[in-house]
Enzyme design. Structure first.
Site, mmCIF file in Angstrom:
data_model
loop_
_atom_site.group_PDB
_atom_site.id
_atom_site.type_symbol
_atom_site.label_atom_id
_atom_site.label_comp_id
_atom_site.label_asym_id
_atom_site.label_seq_id
_atom_site.Cartn_x
_atom_site.Cartn_y
_atom_site.Cartn_z
ATOM 1 N N LYS A 31 -9.111 -12.403 -3.369
ATOM 2 C CA LYS A 31 -9.662 -12.753 -2.190
ATOM 3 C C LYS A 31 -11.375 -12.666 -2.110
ATOM 4 O O LYS A 31 -12.025 -13.305 -1.554
ATOM 5 C CB LYS A 31 -8.890 -12.389 -0.980
ATOM 6 C CG LYS A 31 -7.880 -13.105 -0.691
ATOM 7 C CD LYS A 31 -6.912 -12.575 0.518
ATOM 8 C CE LYS A 31 -5.551 -13.225 0.842
ATOM 9 N NZ LYS A 31 -5.155 -12.986 2.192
ATOM 10 N N ASP A 34 -6.601 -16.973 7.467
ATOM 11 C CA ASP A 34 -5.563 -15.878 7.892
ATOM 12 C C ASP A 34 -5.446 -15.706 9.228
ATOM 13 O O ASP A 34 -4.645 -15.820 10.140
ATOM 14 C CB ASP A 34 -5.599 -14.693 6.929
ATOM 15 C CG ASP A 34 -5.135 -14.709 5.771
ATOM 16 O OD1 ASP A 34 -4.061 -15.720 5.430
ATOM 17 O OD2 ASP A 34 -5.410 -13.977 4.999
HETATM 18 P P1 NDP Z 1 -4.050 -4.746 1.904
HETATM 19 O O1 NDP Z 1 -3.716 -4.067 0.743
HETATM 20 O O2 NDP Z 1 -5.390 -5.057 2.023
HETATM 21 O O3 NDP Z 1 -4.162 -3.745 3.185
HETATM 22 C C1 NDP Z 1 -2.809 -2.889 3.439
HETATM 23 C C2 NDP Z 1 -2.961 -2.172 5.126
HETATM 24 O O4 NDP Z 1 -1.987 -1.750 5.020
HETATM 25 C C3 NDP Z 1 -4.034 -1.187 4.813
HETATM 26 O O5 NDP Z 1 -4.564 -0.768 5.964
HETATM 27 C C4 NDP Z 1 -3.299 -0.194 4.302
HETATM 28 O O6 NDP Z 1 -3.861 1.375 4.951
HETATM 29 C C5 NDP Z 1 -1.841 -0.211 5.048
HETATM 30 N N1 NDP Z 1 -0.650 0.470 4.842
HETATM 31 C C6 NDP Z 1 0.042 0.066 3.561
HETATM 32 N N2 NDP Z 1 0.854 1.087 3.568
HETATM 33 C C7 NDP Z 1 0.902 2.201 4.811
HETATM 34 C C8 NDP Z 1 1.624 3.340 5.053
HETATM 35 N N3 NDP Z 1 2.575 3.631 4.324
HETATM 36 N N4 NDP Z 1 1.299 3.984 6.033
HETATM 37 C C9 NDP Z 1 -0.122 3.526 6.698
HETATM 38 N N5 NDP Z 1 -0.806 2.307 6.379
HETATM 39 C C10 NDP Z 1 -0.371 1.726 5.369
HETATM 40 O O7 NDP Z 1 -3.125 -5.937 2.255
HETATM 41 P P2 NDP Z 1 -3.442 -7.047 3.035
HETATM 42 O O8 NDP Z 1 -4.088 -6.741 4.222
HETATM 43 O O9 NDP Z 1 -3.683 -8.216 2.309
HETATM 44 O O10 NDP Z 1 -1.804 -7.589 3.552
HETATM 45 C C11 NDP Z 1 -1.313 -6.843 4.590
HETATM 46 C C12 NDP Z 1 0.324 -7.402 4.820
HETATM 47 O O11 NDP Z 1 -0.211 -8.644 5.433
HETATM 48 C C13 NDP Z 1 0.905 -7.925 3.466
HETATM 49 O O12 NDP Z 1 2.383 -7.335 3.789
HETATM 50 C C14 NDP Z 1 1.179 -9.297 3.715
HETATM 51 O O13 NDP Z 1 2.357 -9.971 3.220
HETATM 52 C C15 NDP Z 1 0.680 -9.499 5.110
HETATM 53 N N6 NDP Z 1 0.001 -11.033 5.100
HETATM 54 C C16 NDP Z 1 0.648 -11.834 5.865
HETATM 55 C C17 NDP Z 1 -0.095 -13.112 6.107
HETATM 56 C C18 NDP Z 1 0.806 -14.067 6.814
HETATM 57 O O14 NDP Z 1 0.399 -15.139 6.932
HETATM 58 N N7 NDP Z 1 1.748 -13.861 7.593
HETATM 59 C C19 NDP Z 1 -1.288 -13.234 5.467
HETATM 60 C C20 NDP Z 1 -1.547 -12.231 4.746
HETATM 61 C C21 NDP Z 1 -1.132 -11.050 4.668
HETATM 62 P P3 NDP Z 1 -4.866 2.035 4.098
HETATM 63 O O15 NDP Z 1 -6.232 1.338 4.101
HETATM 64 O O16 NDP Z 1 -4.780 3.519 4.622
HETATM 65 O O17 NDP Z 1 -4.272 2.220 2.571
#
Ligand code: NDP
Length: 283
Positions: free
Chosen positions: A70, A106
């Site tokens: 992205k 998004d």
């Molecule tokens: P990223 O990898 O960019 O970000 C993941 C986020 O989740 C970070 O803030 C990370 O925190 C946090 N995180 C992950 N695991 C943990 C944990 N165990 N404890 C605390 N924080 C956690 O992913 P995206 O933002 O691209 O995607 C996130 C979700 O959104 C995905 O599951 C995806 O399926 C969903 N999504 C849904 C869409 C829709 O249209 N419905 C569109 C796009 C995404 P840290 O920074 O601390 O690692």
């Protein structure tokens, strides 16, 4: 005569086999009577430049980008929209008159899902869990749509602070970083609480740990996770009396915006949603 080269679309990702977009896009093309094709293509990071060049040469009408492309794709495009620039990422590209134009649908999809439930953004206080791609797109669009306060809660404090500063400097909304505690407190003036982390995405059955007793009455609770739609997080919110919105609406509407961009037609959102529900088994 059908010009097949005009009617190809795709998603590029790595890994990408579990990406559900093809299900709703093919349903949308079928419902609209368009002889278009949506391909799910695994693209390694090192190949992205060549693949974008190939899509342009083959006359793809547009394509989606998912993890990890992205941000990287921006350098290969001719133009990106102001909102995508502010978000710093592109999930939808429109090939128009020989130019590749990047946008990010998004956050707009998330807002559309709220609008469907007659929920406005103007003057609202938002608490968002996460500071990754989805959180960034949603928080920037909510700030641009007139939210008053955007509280960012993230495990990685540096990323969370960076996002809240970015919103505070570049939009009219106020923003603050809130540390990710073992049990997350909800700010007392919050109207909308959003899980925008990947916690709870199939097959993960965990959920962010919330101090639910701090949830203000009438707070709307949303999840971005589309699969499963009824996440543990939303189940807990409902058990505490909250109204909820799942991640399916956002997924459908972010795709619907791309569909309209590419085809010029209004997207058949009901059929797109039904196709996804069939694929995910909505519970
Ligand atoms: P990223 O990898 O960019 O970000 C993941 C986020 O989740 C970070 O803030 C990370 O925190 C946090 N995180 C992950 N695991 C943990 C944990 N165990 N404890 C605390 N924080 C956690 O992913 P995206 O933002 O691209 O995607 C996130 C979700 O959104 C995905 O599951 C995806 O399926 C969903 N999504 C849904 C869409 C829709 O249209 N419905 C569109 C796009 C995404 P840290 O920074 O601390 O690692």
């Amino acid at each position: 005569m059908i010009n097949y080269l005009d009617t190809l679309t795709a998603v590029f990702g790595y890994p990408v086999s579990e990406n559900p977009t093809v299900v709703m896009m093919e349903a949308a093309f079928k419902t609209t009577g368009l002889n278009w094709k949506y391909l799910t293509i695994e693209v390694r990071p090192d190949d992205l430049k060549k693949v974008v060049r190939g899509a342009r040469a083959m006359g793809f009408k547009g394509f989606n980008l998912t993890i990890p492309h992205k941000t990287a794709v921006v350098q290969y495009l001719d133009e990106i929209t102001p909102a995508a620039k502010l978000i710093g990422a592109v999930n939808t590209v429109h090939h128009m008159e020989g130019r590749l134009i990047g946008d990010n649908t998004d956050g707009k999809g998330f807002i559309k899902a709220l609008e469907e439930e007659k929920i406005g953004i103007e003057g609202k206080n938002i608490q968002i869990l996460g500071a990754g791609g989805a959180a960034r797109a949603i928080s920037v669009e909510l700030a641009l749509a007139g939210a008053t306060n955007v509280y960012i809660v993230n495990r990685n404090a540096e990323k969370g602070l960076d996002l809240s500063n970015h919103i505070g400097y570049n939009t009219a909304a106020q923003s603050a970083f809130v540390p990710w505690l073992e049990k997350i407190d909800i700010k007392e003036d919050v109207d909308i609480l959003i899980n925008a982390t990947s916690i709870g995405l199939y097959p993960d059955e965990s959920q962010p740990v919330i101090k639910w007793e701090s949830l203000p009455a009438a707070t709307l609770v949303c999840d971005v996770i589309p699969n499963p739609p009824n996440t543990g997080f939303l189940q807990s919110a409902k058990a505490h009396g909250a109204r909820t919105i799942d991640g399916l609406g956002m997924l459908v509407y972010q795709g619907a915006i791309g569909f309209k961009m590419w085809t010029g037609y209004e997207a058949p959102v009901r059929e797109m949603k039904q196709a996804l529900e069939g694929a995910f088994g909505k519970t």
